[in-house]
Write an enzyme that holds these catalytic residues in place. Structure first.
Site, PDB file in Angstrom:
ATOM      1  N   ALA A 146     -42.894 -21.322  70.856  1.00 40.43           N
ATOM      2  CA  ALA A 146     -44.203 -20.680  70.856  1.00 40.43           C
ATOM      3  C   ALA A 146     -44.067 -19.164  70.708  1.00 40.43           C
ATOM      4  O   ALA A 146     -44.827 -18.536  69.978  1.00 40.43           O
ATOM      5  CB  ALA A 146     -44.969 -21.030  72.127  1.00 40.43           C
ATOM      6  N   GLU A 147     -43.094 -18.565  71.412  1.00 39.79           N
ATOM      7  CA  GLU A 147     -42.855 -17.129  71.280  1.00 39.79           C
ATOM      8  C   GLU A 147     -41.372 -16.806  71.386  1.00 39.79           C
ATOM      9  O   GLU A 147     -40.627 -17.453  72.136  1.00 39.79           O
ATOM     10  CB  GLU A 147     -43.597 -16.321  72.353  1.00 39.79           C
ATOM     11  CG  GLU A 147     -44.919 -15.747  71.897  1.00 39.79           C
ATOM     12  CD  GLU A 147     -46.067 -16.703  72.117  1.00 39.79           C
ATOM     13  OE1 GLU A 147     -47.150 -16.454  71.577  1.00 39.79           O
ATOM     14  OE2 GLU A 147     -45.868 -17.698  72.831  1.00 39.79           O
ATOM     15  N   THR A 148     -41.001 -15.781  70.620  1.00 43.76           N
ATOM     16  CA  THR A 148     -39.711 -15.112  70.775  1.00 43.76           C
ATOM     17  C   THR A 148     -40.002 -13.673  71.178  1.00 43.76           C
ATOM     18  O   THR A 148     -40.803 -12.995  70.522  1.00 43.76           O
ATOM     19  CB  THR A 148     -38.903 -15.144  69.476  1.00 43.76           C
ATOM     20  OG1 THR A 148     -38.569 -16.500  69.154  1.00 43.76           O
ATOM     21  CG2 THR A 148     -37.618 -14.341  69.615  1.00 43.76           C
TER      22      THR A 148
END
Length: 261
Positions: free
Chosen positions: A45-47
């Site tokens: 979903a996020e880095t």
């Protein structure tokens, strides 16, 4: 270039629950296109990308599709990386971001994040919202980022099988759905953001920056035990402090290695 990479399950006390995030400390931010390619390759979903800035850190967050101005679970994961791997003696870290300065403190059981609150205003339900959810909300409010739809019962939130293509056509980047809690929780929620490349986010700090003031106004309270009812699920303690929101949760390390870029 070789750089460390960590994958952490945020807002969870056990692996394979909560919200996984990649955290990548670097000497400097690479070009935006490179960070976007890395985030797409990580396929989480996020880095979060971190760069040291004096005693603090600069932070940027990318989904597989685009850069976002705030990400709670990846900030929580970044704090764990700083205070458990990079600088184990630290008890507090400041991240400078597109959403301002974000403060994270270590507790005996996890971390507390200090974020700006997102205040919402009542709006008419956007066209197609009820059809996208399969249920008509009791109320709809909005801020500059998301719609927030109130349902009558927690079981309705848990049972949603939404039309993601229809949600992606809304004129906000995400949709929060919430209801009064069950099982000892004050409220439950789910978060859908197909326009950002995330059909459903498992646990969303940014959404709780809107949920906390929303429920504070409805319940005339300032502290809540919240549950995001995704398939993985995640627990948060939420506190309203002036125009800020404190979000408390735990992290579990899953993967540590090196990326070749």
């Amino acid at each position: 270039m070789r750089t460390p990479i960590f994958q952490i399950d945020a807002f969870s006390t056990r692996r394979f629950a909560g919200n996984p995030a990649a955290v990548m400390p670097m000497d400097q931010f690479p070009e935006d296109a490179v960070m976007q390619a890395i985030a797409a390759e990580n396929n989480l979903a996020e880095t979060a990308f971190l760069v040291r800035d004096g005693e603090d850190y600069r932070i940027r967050w990318f989904t597989p599709a685009l850069e976002v101005p705030l990400c709670g679970h990846a900030t929580l994961a970044s704090a764990a990386v700083v205070m458990e791997r990079l600088e184990p003696s630290r008890r507090r870290v400041v991240f400078h971001s597109a959403s301002g300065s974000l403060f994270v403190s270590r507790t005996n059981t996890g971390y507390v994040m200090d974020f700006p609150a997102r205040f919402s205003q009542p709006v008419p339900a956007p066209p197609g919202l009820a059809e996208a959810l399969g249920v008509t909300p009791l109320e709809v409010v909005a801020d500059g980022f998301n719609y927030l739809a109130l349902l009558e019962r927690a079981e309705l939130v848990r049972g949603l099988a939404p039309d993601f293509a229809a949600i992606a056509r809304l004129d906000r980047s995400g949709l929060i759905v919430t209801a009064p809690g069950d099982g000892g929780y004050d409220f439950v929620s789910r978060y859908f953001a197909p326009a950002k490349g995330i059909s459903e986010d498992p646990v969303t700090g940014g959404a709780h920056c809107a949920l906390t003031p929303y429920w504070a106004q409805r319940l005339n309270r300032t502290t809540f035990r919240a549950f995001q009812a995704s398939r993985r699920g995640g627990e948060l303690i939420c506190r309203m402090v002036g125009d800020r929101v404190e979000l408390e949760g735990s992290c579990v390390f899953y993967l540590e290695g090196t990326a070749e870029i």
